[in-house]
Design a protein around this motif. Sequence first.
Motif, PDB file in Angstrom:
ATOM      1  N   SER A 137       0.852  -1.192   0.000  1.00 56.60           N
ATOM      2  CA  SER A 137       0.000   0.000   0.000  1.00 56.60           C
ATOM      3  C   SER A 137       0.884   1.238   0.000  1.00 56.60           C
ATOM      4  CB  SER A 137      -0.898   0.029   1.244  1.00 56.60           C
ATOM      5  OG  SER A 137      -1.759  -1.084   1.279  1.00 56.60           O
ATOM      6  N   VAL A 138       0.560   2.188  -0.848  1.00 53.87           N
ATOM      7  CA  VAL A 138       1.322   3.433  -0.944  1.00 53.87           C
ATOM      8  C   VAL A 138       0.365   4.577  -0.633  1.00 53.87           C
ATOM      9  CG1 VAL A 138       2.811   4.848  -2.389  1.00 53.87           C
ATOM     10  CG2 VAL A 138       2.755   2.372  -2.731  1.00 53.87           C
ATOM     11  N   ILE A 139       0.655   5.310   0.436  1.00 54.30           N
ATOM     12  CA  ILE A 139      -0.228   6.392   0.862  1.00 54.30           C
ATOM     13  C   ILE A 139       0.604   7.632   1.138  1.00 54.30           C
ATOM     14  CG2 ILE A 139      -1.834   4.744   1.907  1.00 54.30           C
ATOM     15  CD1 ILE A 139      -0.812   5.693   4.664  1.00 54.30           C
ATOM     16  N   GLY A 140      -0.052   8.784   1.222  1.00 51.09           N
ATOM     17  CA  GLY A 140       0.717   9.945   1.612  1.00 51.09           C
ATOM     18  C   GLY A 140      -0.005  11.258   1.542  1.00 51.09           C
ATOM     19  N   GLY A 166      -7.949   8.529  -1.275  1.00 48.61           N
ATOM     20  CA  GLY A 166      -7.882   9.690  -0.389  1.00 48.61           C
ATOM     21  C   GLY A 166      -9.229  10.318  -0.112  1.00 48.61           C
ATOM     22  N   HIS A 167     -10.242   9.948  -0.914  1.00 47.08           N
ATOM     23  CA  HIS A 167     -11.568  10.546  -0.755  1.00 47.08           C
ATOM     24  C   HIS A 167     -12.544   9.630  -0.017  1.00 47.08           C
ATOM     25  CE1 HIS A 167     -10.106  13.779  -3.223  1.00 47.08           C
ATOM     26  NE2 HIS A 167      -9.634  12.875  -4.060  1.00 47.08           N
ATOM     27  N   VAL A 168     -11.998   8.589   0.624  1.00 46.99           N
ATOM     28  CA  VAL A 168     -12.810   7.745   1.503  1.00 46.99           C
ATOM     29  C   VAL A 168     -13.256   8.562   2.709  1.00 46.99           C
ATOM     30  CG1 VAL A 168     -12.688   5.750   3.068  1.00 46.99           C
ATOM     31  CG2 VAL A 168     -11.699   5.609   0.772  1.00 46.99           C
ATOM     32  N   GLY A 169     -14.446   8.283   3.226  1.00 54.20           N
ATOM     33  CA  GLY A 169     -14.975   9.028   4.366  1.00 54.20           C
ATOM     34  C   GLY A 169     -14.176   8.811   5.639  1.00 54.20           C
ATOM     35  N   PHE A 170     -13.979   9.879   6.386  1.00 50.95           N
ATOM     36  CA  PHE A 170     -13.221   9.860   7.634  1.00 50.95           C
ATOM     37  C   PHE A 170     -14.096   9.364   8.779  1.00 50.95           C
ATOM     38  CE2 PHE A 170     -12.161  12.561  11.454  1.00 50.95           C
ATOM     39  CZ  PHE A 170     -11.050  11.839  11.848  1.00 50.95           C
ATOM     40  N   ALA A 171     -13.536   8.473   9.609  1.00 54.26           N
ATOM     41  CA  ALA A 171     -14.244   7.947  10.786  1.00 54.26           C
ATOM     42  C   ALA A 171     -13.565   8.479  12.053  1.00 54.26           C
ATOM     43  CB  ALA A 171     -14.219   6.423  10.785  1.00 54.26           C
ATOM     44  N   PRO A 172     -14.137   9.500  12.701  1.00 51.61           N
ATOM     45  CA  PRO A 172     -13.483  10.111  13.861  1.00 51.61           C
ATOM     46  C   PRO A 172     -13.530   9.216  15.085  1.00 51.61           C
ATOM     47  CG  PRO A 172     -15.645  11.091  13.520  1.00 51.61           C
ATOM     48  CD  PRO A 172     -15.407  10.180  12.354  1.00 51.61           C
ATOM     49  N   SER A 251      -4.347   5.619  11.947  1.00 51.03           N
ATOM     50  CA  SER A 251      -5.631   4.941  11.753  1.00 51.03           C
ATOM     51  C   SER A 251      -5.883   4.640  10.283  1.00 51.03           C
ATOM     52  CB  SER A 251      -6.772   5.806  12.294  1.00 51.03           C
ATOM     53  OG  SER A 251      -6.956   5.604  13.667  1.00 51.03           O
ATOM     54  N   VAL A 252      -5.659   5.627   9.452  1.00 51.59           N
ATOM     55  CA  VAL A 252      -5.919   5.465   8.026  1.00 51.59           C
ATOM     56  C   VAL A 252      -4.953   4.449   7.420  1.00 51.59           C
ATOM     57  CG1 VAL A 252      -5.770   6.660   5.804  1.00 51.59           C
ATOM     58  CG2 VAL A 252      -7.004   7.712   7.711  1.00 51.59           C
ATOM     59  N   ALA A 253      -3.682   4.504   7.810  1.00 53.34           N
ATOM     60  CA  ALA A 253      -2.706   3.542   7.292  1.00 53.34           C
ATOM     61  C   ALA A 253      -3.114   2.115   7.659  1.00 53.34           C
ATOM     62  CB  ALA A 253      -1.315   3.854   7.841  1.00 53.34           C
ATOM     63  N   GLY A 254      -3.603   1.923   8.876  1.00 55.00           N
ATOM     64  CA  GLY A 254      -4.069   0.602   9.275  1.00 55.00           C
ATOM     65  C   GLY A 254      -5.285   0.155   8.495  1.00 55.00           C
ATOM     66  N   ARG A 285       1.694   4.433  15.650  1.00 50.71           N
ATOM     67  CA  ARG A 285       1.742   2.973  15.757  1.00 50.71           C
ATOM     68  C   ARG A 285       0.558   2.419  16.550  1.00 50.71           C
ATOM     69  NH1 ARG A 285       3.338  -1.638  13.342  1.00 50.71           N
ATOM     70  NH2 ARG A 285       4.244  -3.178  14.737  1.00 50.71           N
ATOM     71  N   GLU A 286       0.207   3.078  17.641  1.00 50.88           N
ATOM     72  CA  GLU A 286      -0.927   2.631  18.456  1.00 50.88           C
ATOM     73  C   GLU A 286      -2.211   2.635  17.639  1.00 50.88           C
ATOM     74  OE1 GLU A 286      -3.379   3.996  22.476  1.00 50.88           O
ATOM     75  OE2 GLU A 286      -1.534   5.033  21.892  1.00 50.88           O
ATOM     76  N   ARG A 287      -2.421   3.695  16.893  1.00 53.57           N
ATOM     77  CA  ARG A 287      -3.649   3.786  16.099  1.00 53.57           C
ATOM     78  C   ARG A 287      -3.596   2.854  14.880  1.00 53.57           C
ATOM     79  NH1 ARG A 287      -6.747   8.663  17.047  1.00 53.57           N
ATOM     80  NH2 ARG A 287      -7.894   8.141  15.149  1.00 53.57           N
ATOM     81  N   PHE A 288      -2.431   2.622  14.323  1.00 52.26           N
ATOM     82  CA  PHE A 288      -2.287   1.675  13.220  1.00 52.26           C
ATOM     83  C   PHE A 288      -2.752   0.285  13.642  1.00 52.26           C
ATOM     84  CE2 PHE A 288       0.174  -1.443  10.759  1.00 52.26           C
ATOM     85  CZ  PHE A 288      -0.014  -0.995   9.467  1.00 52.26           C
ATOM     86  N   LEU A 289      -2.415  -0.096  14.879  1.00 56.40           N
ATOM     87  CA  LEU A 289      -2.743  -1.431  15.374  1.00 56.40           C
ATOM     88  C   LEU A 289      -4.112  -1.510  16.042  1.00 56.40           C
ATOM     89  CD1 LEU A 289       0.705  -2.407  16.944  1.00 56.40           C
ATOM     90  CD2 LEU A 289      -0.219  -3.165  14.745  1.00 56.40           C
ATOM     91  N   ALA A 290      -4.760  -0.374  16.269  1.00 59.01           N
ATOM     92  CA  ALA A 290      -6.013  -0.359  17.033  1.00 59.01           C
ATOM     93  C   ALA A 290      -7.182  -0.809  16.159  1.00 59.01           C
ATOM     94  CB  ALA A 290      -6.271   1.035  17.600  1.00 59.01           C
TER      95      ALA A 290
END
Length: 327
Positions: A137-140, A166-172, A251-254, A285-290
């Motif tokens: 996955s390539v993001i940025g 990048g235009h996926v809806g954000f989940a707060p 979060s998004v990367a995860g 890292r915490e949010r990537f794994l959450a």
Amino acid sequence: MDTTDGLALIADIGGTNARFALCDPTAAVPALLESQSLRNAGFASLQHAAEHYLAAVGARPRRAAIALACPVGGDEIRLTNRAWSFNRHELRASLGLDELRLINDFGAIAQAVPALAADERVALYGRDHDITRGPVSVIGPGTGFGVGLLVGSAARGWDVVETEGGHVGFAPLGDEERALADWAVARHGRVSWERLLSGSGLSAIDAVLRARDGVQDAGLRDPADVVAAALDGHDVVARRALARFCAILGSVAGDVALVHGARTVVVAGGIVPRFLPFLRASGFRERFLAKGRFAAYLEPVSVQVVTHPNPGLLGAAVALRDGAVAA
């Protein structure tokens, strides 16, 4: 130089900057020659920026590959975050090209990933830091937020899947992020990842947090100023803003890693390399794994950051070399 030199034009056109270079499209390892970065605001169109660059370097190439921060499937092309539009056939004729290849900007960066040297990317987390097989996955974040996918392997060959992820809806998560979502919805009607994970998004996070702290006239600061203030350490709100940016990015990367089934997540774009130590120490890292029951699934995923100064140009050169994009 003249048309007999055999050099091709490559470009990476974002919302803020237009980057140009020349390359030998037959070289096994593309080298970027005569690279220049131009501010888009100084030009009325992509054609004018390209003509300015070619006049400055004295080149008249017959082939070109251009990476663009927008979908590139049709004949009429319109940049997502810049009021530039053009017809691909008219641009080819105007620049005197025999061949013009167009590629999405994060498609180009994905093309570049296998060509990066070991010292052109930094490993943050995970187990396997060699990029020998996908999915990758390539993001940025930059002016916008890009998402691409690299599948295949070094042994069998690579294929790139271009996306508009990048235009996926954000989940707060939490009150602070709900306040950010409310801010974005009030101004844009919906909130996507790009609305927060971009230069303007970092400015928005900073402004919302300052307003929540009761700061009067909490207007938008330049994102570079927010980063500088955060790294200086004396501006508490700027540090909170950058920390929140890193947490959301995690979060998004995860999420992207789960969707793609990624072995590796590569973070590119012009923002993150400016604060790598901060990112490493943040809640990324915490949010990537959450991800609840799938935290263990993500644990071995390698997360890396591209430090090459112009991966979009490199990817455009690779695409031209490999004939990876239809003209």
